[in-house]
Design a protein around this motif. Sequence first.
Motif, mmCIF file in Angstrom:
data_model
loop_
_atom_site.group_PDB
_atom_site.id
_atom_site.type_symbol
_atom_site.label_atom_id
_atom_site.label_comp_id
_atom_site.label_asym_id
_atom_site.label_seq_id
_atom_site.Cartn_x
_atom_site.Cartn_y
_atom_site.Cartn_z
ATOM 1 N N GLY A 27 17.083 42.822 58.086
ATOM 2 C CA GLY A 27 17.966 42.136 59.025
ATOM 3 C C GLY A 27 19.384 42.140 58.485
ATOM 4 N N SER A 28 20.235 41.378 59.131
ATOM 5 C CA SER A 28 21.664 41.503 58.839
ATOM 6 C C SER A 28 22.021 41.126 57.390
ATOM 7 N N GLY A 29 21.173 40.300 56.721
ATOM 8 C CA GLY A 29 21.434 39.964 55.322
ATOM 9 C C GLY A 29 21.423 41.194 54.422
ATOM 10 N N MET A 30 20.717 42.217 54.858
ATOM 11 C CA MET A 30 20.644 43.474 54.094
ATOM 12 C C MET A 30 22.043 44.078 53.924
ATOM 13 N N SER A 31 22.876 43.904 54.949
ATOM 14 C CA SER A 31 24.205 44.518 54.914
ATOM 15 C C SER A 31 25.307 43.526 54.548
ATOM 16 N N ALA A 32 24.921 42.281 54.213
ATOM 17 C CA ALA A 32 25.932 41.273 53.880
ATOM 18 C C ALA A 32 26.779 41.726 52.680
ATOM 19 N N GLU A 33 26.099 42.335 51.698
ATOM 20 C CA GLU A 33 26.846 42.774 50.501
ATOM 21 C C GLU A 33 27.656 44.050 50.745
ATOM 22 N N SER A 34 27.521 44.615 51.953
ATOM 23 C CA SER A 34 28.404 45.722 52.344
ATOM 24 C C SER A 34 29.612 45.180 53.103
ATOM 25 N N THR A 38 26.689 38.281 58.613
ATOM 26 C CA THR A 38 25.430 37.983 59.312
ATOM 27 C C THR A 38 25.744 36.945 60.388
ATOM 28 N N PHE A 39 24.782 36.709 61.290
ATOM 29 C CA PHE A 39 24.979 35.666 62.298
ATOM 30 C C PHE A 39 25.120 34.298 61.641
ATOM 31 N N ARG A 40 24.467 34.132 60.475
ATOM 32 C CA ARG A 40 24.480 32.811 59.817
ATOM 33 C C ARG A 40 25.807 32.530 59.129
ATOM 34 N N ASP A 41 26.561 33.594 58.845
ATOM 35 C CA ASP A 41 27.817 33.380 58.112
ATOM 36 C C ASP A 41 28.761 32.507 58.935
ATOM 37 N N PHE A 45 33.969 36.275 62.095
ATOM 38 C CA PHE A 45 33.640 37.165 63.200
ATOM 39 C C PHE A 45 32.818 36.532 64.325
ATOM 40 N N TRP A 46 31.639 35.962 63.973
ATOM 41 C CA TRP A 46 30.723 35.505 65.022
ATOM 42 C C TRP A 46 31.136 34.165 65.633
ATOM 43 N N GLU A 47 32.147 33.495 65.040
ATOM 44 C CA GLU A 47 32.681 32.319 65.727
ATOM 45 C C GLU A 47 33.742 32.757 66.728
ATOM 46 N N ASN A 105 19.239 46.054 62.114
ATOM 47 C CA ASN A 105 20.674 46.287 62.004
ATOM 48 C C ASN A 105 21.089 47.495 62.836
ATOM 49 N N VAL A 106 22.348 47.460 63.220
ATOM 50 C CA VAL A 106 22.853 48.506 64.117
ATOM 51 C C VAL A 106 23.959 49.292 63.412
ATOM 52 N N ASP A 107 24.011 49.166 62.067
ATOM 53 C CA ASP A 107 25.173 49.661 61.326
ATOM 54 C C ASP A 107 24.986 51.033 60.689
ATOM 55 N N ASN A 108 23.785 51.615 60.800
ATOM 56 C CA ASN A 108 23.512 52.973 60.296
ATOM 57 C C ASN A 108 23.512 53.083 58.770
ATOM 58 N N PHE A 121 15.263 49.297 65.556
ATOM 59 C CA PHE A 121 14.642 48.337 66.465
ATOM 60 C C PHE A 121 15.653 47.814 67.493
ATOM 61 N N HIS A 122 16.901 47.665 67.069
ATOM 62 C CA HIS A 122 17.937 47.161 67.977
ATOM 63 C C HIS A 122 19.001 48.220 68.262
ATOM 64 N N GLY A 123 18.617 49.494 68.151
ATOM 65 C CA GLY A 123 19.555 50.559 68.465
ATOM 66 C C GLY A 123 20.542 50.812 67.341
ATOM 67 N N SER A 192 16.536 36.169 59.167
ATOM 68 C CA SER A 192 16.175 34.762 59.330
ATOM 69 C C SER A 192 14.876 34.635 60.119
ATOM 70 N N ALA A 193 14.376 35.759 60.642
ATOM 71 C CA ALA A 193 13.079 35.812 61.337
ATOM 72 C C ALA A 193 12.993 34.798 62.478
ATOM 73 N N VAL A 194 14.047 34.746 63.263
ATOM 74 C CA VAL A 194 14.002 33.859 64.431
ATOM 75 C C VAL A 194 14.200 34.638 65.734
ATOM 76 N N GLU A 214 8.984 38.424 50.938
ATOM 77 C CA GLU A 214 10.348 38.222 51.446
ATOM 78 C C GLU A 214 11.377 38.330 50.324
ATOM 79 N N ILE A 215 12.540 38.862 50.678
ATOM 80 C CA ILE A 215 13.691 38.846 49.763
ATOM 81 C C ILE A 215 14.848 38.246 50.547
ATOM 82 N N ASN A 216 15.303 37.080 50.139
ATOM 83 C CA ASN A 216 16.299 36.351 50.923
ATOM 84 C C ASN A 216 16.836 35.210 50.036
ATOM 85 N N PRO A 217 18.126 34.915 50.100
ATOM 86 C CA PRO A 217 18.635 33.774 49.322
ATOM 87 C C PRO A 217 18.129 32.437 49.849
#
Length: 260
Positions: A27-34, A38-41, A45-47, A105-108, A121-123, A192-194, A214-217
């Motif tokens: 999920g998006s946490g995978m690319s957080a360090e890039s 993420t939506f949770r941040d 951006f997402w605000e 993720n949609v970021d390639n 999964f999400h294009g 976040s599996a929601v 799982e691998i997640n903070p």
Amino acid sequence: MNRTMESLIRRAAEDIMERGTAAALTGSGMSAESGIPTFRDKGGFWEKYDPNLYAHIGTFFTDPGKPWQMVKEFDSIARAQPNPGHHALAELERMGYLKGVITQNVDNLHQQAGSSNVIEFHGNMRRAVCLNCRRYYPMEEISLEVLPPRCECRGVLKPDAVFFGEPIPAIALRQAQEASQQCRLMLVIGTSAVIYPAASLPRIAKESGAMVVEINPETTPLTDHTSDYIIIGKAGEILPKIVSEIRTLSRAGKEIPRSR
Ligand code: NAD
């Protein structure tokens, strides 16, 4: 690295080696360090771009310039590079342990890191598709000066990502469900599996006999009910350590069942 983390990394390396056929759900946490939020941040951006509005298919049909405005800004973020976590998953595939990555993720970035079996999964936001003639365009070939961009046939282009309110592409859904049923271990990384149906894939894996790691903070709704264990930490730090531990164990002569 504390002792608990050290022993969980060792345990994950052994489980991957023993079980032989692993899949990863990212999920998006995978690319957080890039550098991709993420939506949770909080903040940023997402605000500015509420995904329920800007990433909703309904908005795309009523006011397509709006989602494209978001995409324009997201595009500069998405020029990000794969992080050590993406590279570690590509390496696990080359080593024969990882059958494939199911990514929300949609970021390639998995593909850029060298993973060859990636279920989108999400294009993918790096492509756009014409809503009239279904022609595909690489994002870098599209001018975003006038929004929404259009195809040569004058049809409106849409980023080839799954917007809220759109179904998951049938082929990706089937492939992801099959991969979840067939794997013997599923790594669930940075989600976040929601968001369903992606969040149901670890349960499918578990019910089919797989171990779920799982691998997640942070813990998620899967942690207590579906996961066998969670390694609390960042994907870009934990995954390279698991790969390195597998190398150490295999050098020490531990038998390595390859993926079937
Ligand atoms: P989410 O935003 O709901 O949750 C992110 C998860 O990542 C959280 O559980 C968080 O604790 C974890 N996380 C944060 N930093 C991490 C790190 N360094 N390593 C590991 N985990 C970390 O994300 P979601 O569950 O993927 O759902 C959001 C949806 O938004 C997905 O459908 C996805 O397609 C989309 N999205 C994609 C991108 C992208 O392509 N990079 C970015 C944002 C949102």
